[in-house]
Design an enzyme around this catalytic site. Sequence first.
Site, short mmCIF file in Angstrom:
data_model
loop_
_atom_site.label_atom_id
_atom_site.label_comp_id
_atom_site.label_asym_id
_atom_site.label_seq_id
_atom_site.Cartn_x
_atom_site.Cartn_y
_atom_site.Cartn_z
N CYS A 114 0.31 4.08 2.30
CA CYS A 114 0.39 3.65 4.60
C CYS A 114 1.56 3.40 4.13
O CYS A 114 2.37 3.51 5.29
CB CYS A 114 0.48 2.07 4.14
SG CYS A 114 -1.76 1.50 4.11
N CYS A 148 0.56 -0.91 -0.17
CA CYS A 148 0.62 0.16 0.50
C CYS A 148 0.97 1.33 -0.32
O CYS A 148 1.56 1.67 1.35
CB CYS A 148 -1.10 -0.14 1.35
SG CYS A 148 -1.99 1.64 1.79
#
Length: 149
Positions: free
Chosen positions: A72, A69
């Site tokens: 993230c 991600c």
Amino acid sequence: MSDSKIVACPSCATLNRVPAAKLGTGGTCGRCKSALFQAAPVVLTAANFDAHASKSDLPLLVDFWAAWCGPCRQMAPAFAQAAGELEPAMRLGKLDTEAEQAIAGRYGIRSIPTLILFHRGREIARQSGAMPPAAIVRWAREAASATAA
């Protein structure tokens, strides 16, 4: 001993009783001798999640994330910086949703990054999306203070 707090060790997850007045001075784990506060997020796993989320008296702010991600990975340094500002009032932890799918499923994680604030095993607040350090700190403090009222 209502003037003490149960704090889970970030290294071994052993529960330690710490006088509330001495939370700001740190302390070490009675079992492994590691510092109880390291100004860094704890890596959460199935083995230590419940000690930090349910058994500790400190609120736990969890970053549910995954290595693939982009947002993230972008938020990771901000979350680490927030740990330095929020400890010892709360513990910050990171949970890899790919490695710990059962825990992610338990809390219905549908998008990442997602922050969830827990206190004594209860979900207090939830926020999805990447945030800068100041926003993480502000959101966590507001959510924690709303539950204390």
